[in-house]
Write a protein that holds these residues in place. Structure first.
Motif, PDB file in Angstrom:
ATOM      1  N   MET A  87       0.820  -1.210   0.000  1.00  0.00           N
ATOM      2  CA  MET A  87       0.000   0.000   0.000  1.00  0.00           C
ATOM      3  C   MET A  87       0.854   1.262   0.000  1.00  0.00           C
ATOM      4  N   GLU A  88       2.147   1.125   0.271  1.00  0.00           N
ATOM      5  CA  GLU A  88       3.051   2.275   0.342  1.00  0.00           C
ATOM      6  C   GLU A  88       3.856   2.475  -0.945  1.00  0.00           C
ATOM      7  N   ALA A  89       3.712   1.569  -1.901  1.00  0.00           N
ATOM      8  CA  ALA A  89       4.539   1.607  -3.114  1.00  0.00           C
ATOM      9  C   ALA A  89       4.151   2.760  -4.040  1.00  0.00           C
ATOM     10  N   ASP A  90       5.102   3.167  -4.852  1.00  0.00           N
ATOM     11  CA  ASP A  90       4.906   4.207  -5.860  1.00  0.00           C
ATOM     12  C   ASP A  90       4.530   3.512  -7.173  1.00  0.00           C
ATOM     13  N   TYR A  91       3.225   3.397  -7.423  1.00  0.00           N
ATOM     14  CA  TYR A  91       2.779   2.650  -8.596  1.00  0.00           C
ATOM     15  C   TYR A  91       3.022   3.391  -9.902  1.00  0.00           C
ATOM     16  N   GLY A  92       3.143   4.701  -9.860  1.00  0.00           N
ATOM     17  CA  GLY A  92       3.531   5.427 -11.063  1.00  0.00           C
ATOM     18  C   GLY A  92       4.910   4.985 -11.520  1.00  0.00           C
ATOM     19  N   ALA A  93       5.840   4.890 -10.579  1.00  0.00           N
ATOM     20  CA  ALA A  93       7.202   4.460 -10.902  1.00  0.00           C
ATOM     21  C   ALA A  93       7.231   2.993 -11.308  1.00  0.00           C
ATOM     22  N   LEU A  94       6.495   2.145 -10.601  1.00  0.00           N
ATOM     23  CA  LEU A  94       6.491   0.715 -10.918  1.00  0.00           C
ATOM     24  C   LEU A  94       5.892   0.444 -12.297  1.00  0.00           C
ATOM     25  N   VAL A  95       4.797   1.139 -12.605  1.00  0.00           N
ATOM     26  CA  VAL A  95       4.188   0.991 -13.933  1.00  0.00           C
ATOM     27  C   VAL A  95       5.159   1.504 -14.991  1.00  0.00           C
ATOM     28  N   GLY A  96       5.742   2.669 -14.738  1.00  0.00           N
ATOM     29  CA  GLY A  96       6.680   3.260 -15.685  1.00  0.00           C
ATOM     30  C   GLY A  96       7.889   2.373 -15.948  1.00  0.00           C
ATOM     31  N   ALA A  97       8.289   1.592 -14.935  1.00  0.00           N
ATOM     32  CA  ALA A  97       9.444   0.705 -15.078  1.00  0.00           C
ATOM     33  C   ALA A  97       9.072  -0.625 -15.727  1.00  0.00           C
TER      34      ALA A  97
ATOM     35  N   LEU B  57      -3.297  -8.325 -10.195  1.00  0.00           N
ATOM     36  CA  LEU B  57      -2.001  -7.823 -10.662  1.00  0.00           C
ATOM     37  C   LEU B  57      -0.892  -8.530  -9.920  1.00  0.00           C
ATOM     38  N   ILE B  58       0.275  -8.474 -10.524  1.00  0.00           N
ATOM     39  CA  ILE B  58       1.484  -8.995  -9.897  1.00  0.00           C
ATOM     40  C   ILE B  58       2.634  -8.068 -10.279  1.00  0.00           C
ATOM     41  N   VAL B  59       3.455  -7.736  -9.300  1.00  0.00           N
ATOM     42  CA  VAL B  59       4.631  -6.900  -9.525  1.00  0.00           C
ATOM     43  C   VAL B  59       5.841  -7.825  -9.493  1.00  0.00           C
ATOM     44  N   LEU B  60       6.569  -7.865 -10.610  1.00  0.00           N
ATOM     45  CA  LEU B  60       7.702  -8.762 -10.767  1.00  0.00           C
ATOM     46  C   LEU B  60       8.980  -7.967 -11.017  1.00  0.00           C
ATOM     47  N   VAL B  61      10.001  -8.237 -10.201  1.00  0.00           N
ATOM     48  CA  VAL B  61      11.260  -7.509 -10.284  1.00  0.00           C
ATOM     49  C   VAL B  61      12.396  -8.491 -10.534  1.00  0.00           C
ATOM     50  N   PRO B  62      12.968  -8.498 -11.747  1.00  0.00           N
ATOM     51  CA  PRO B  62      14.119  -9.375 -12.011  1.00  0.00           C
ATOM     52  C   PRO B  62      15.324  -8.946 -11.164  1.00  0.00           C
ATOM     53  N   GLU B  63      15.935  -9.922 -10.530  1.00  0.00           N
ATOM     54  CA  GLU B  63      17.137  -9.692  -9.735  1.00  0.00           C
ATOM     55  C   GLU B  63      18.209 -10.656 -10.230  1.00  0.00           C
ATOM     56  N   ASP B  64      19.357 -10.626  -9.611  1.00  0.00           N
ATOM     57  CA  ASP B  64      20.448 -11.507  -9.999  1.00  0.00           C
ATOM     58  C   ASP B  64      20.104 -12.951  -9.635  1.00  0.00           C
ATOM     59  N   GLY B  65      19.740 -13.745 -10.637  1.00  0.00           N
ATOM     60  CA  GLY B  65      19.467 -15.158 -10.431  1.00  0.00           C
ATOM     61  C   GLY B  65      18.107 -15.499  -9.863  1.00  0.00           C
TER      62      GLY B  65
ATOM     63  N   LEU C 249       7.102  -3.046 -14.454  1.00  0.00           N
ATOM     64  CA  LEU C 249       7.151  -4.122 -13.472  1.00  0.00           C
ATOM     65  C   LEU C 249       5.773  -4.618 -13.037  1.00  0.00           C
ATOM     66  N   VAL C 250       4.718  -3.900 -13.412  1.00  0.00           N
ATOM     67  CA  VAL C 250       3.364  -4.264 -12.990  1.00  0.00           C
ATOM     68  C   VAL C 250       2.659  -4.994 -14.128  1.00  0.00           C
ATOM     69  N   HIS C 251       2.263  -6.226 -13.859  1.00  0.00           N
ATOM     70  CA  HIS C 251       1.545  -7.054 -14.822  1.00  0.00           C
ATOM     71  C   HIS C 251       0.110  -7.169 -14.324  1.00  0.00           C
TER      72      HIS C 251
END
Length: 144
Positions: free
Chosen positions: A34-44, A56-64, A46-48
């Protein structure tokens, strides 16, 4: 499923609010999503979202690993397998990206979420503080 676009931001924020509001009393504060910046997440990119914006699901690729940062389902749609479908989509995305595992965290007080993730093959890897909340860290290795 599709990536959210800037025009979806208000609907995304409403969905997250509706999905996580019932947890405020359980957790004792607003859950992290509830505290996330969805404008930034959508812009990046990351929001499916589902086509009708009821999940919805927010997916962030990381190392491995692919971080499942947030899963939200419209409360009117609970119990219909949408959350499981979103998690299956996350596995597909991890494979598409060539990542061998997924990880996530959830509040220690969200017992039903922990049980769901365990039923999907996630295992607890530890507990730690996340933004002032106690979280269960979980991971799932994908079969080749």
């Amino acid at each position: 499923m599709r990536l959210a676009c800037p025009e979806d931001q208000a609907a995304v924020e409403r969905l997250v609010h509706d999905a996580y509001s019932p947890w405020i009393e359980v957790v004792g504060m607003r859950p992290v999503p509830m505290e996330a910046d969805y404008g930034a997440l959508v812009g990046a990119g990351l929001v499916h979202v589902t086509d009708d914006l009821d999940g919805l699901i927010v997916l962030v690729p990381e190392d491995g690993v692919l971080l499942v940062e947030n899963v939200a389902v419209d409360p009117e749609r609970h119990g219909r397998g949408l959350g499981r479908g979103l998690m299956a989509y996350a596995e597909e995305e991890a494979r598409r990206l060539g990542l061998p595992a997924l990880r996530l965290y959830t509040n220690v007080k969200m017992a039903s979420n922990i049980a769901l993730y365990e039923s999907l093959g996630y295992v607890e890897t530890g507990r730690q503080g996340v933004k002032g909340r106690s979280a269960v860290m979980m991971r799932k290795e994908l079969s080749p």
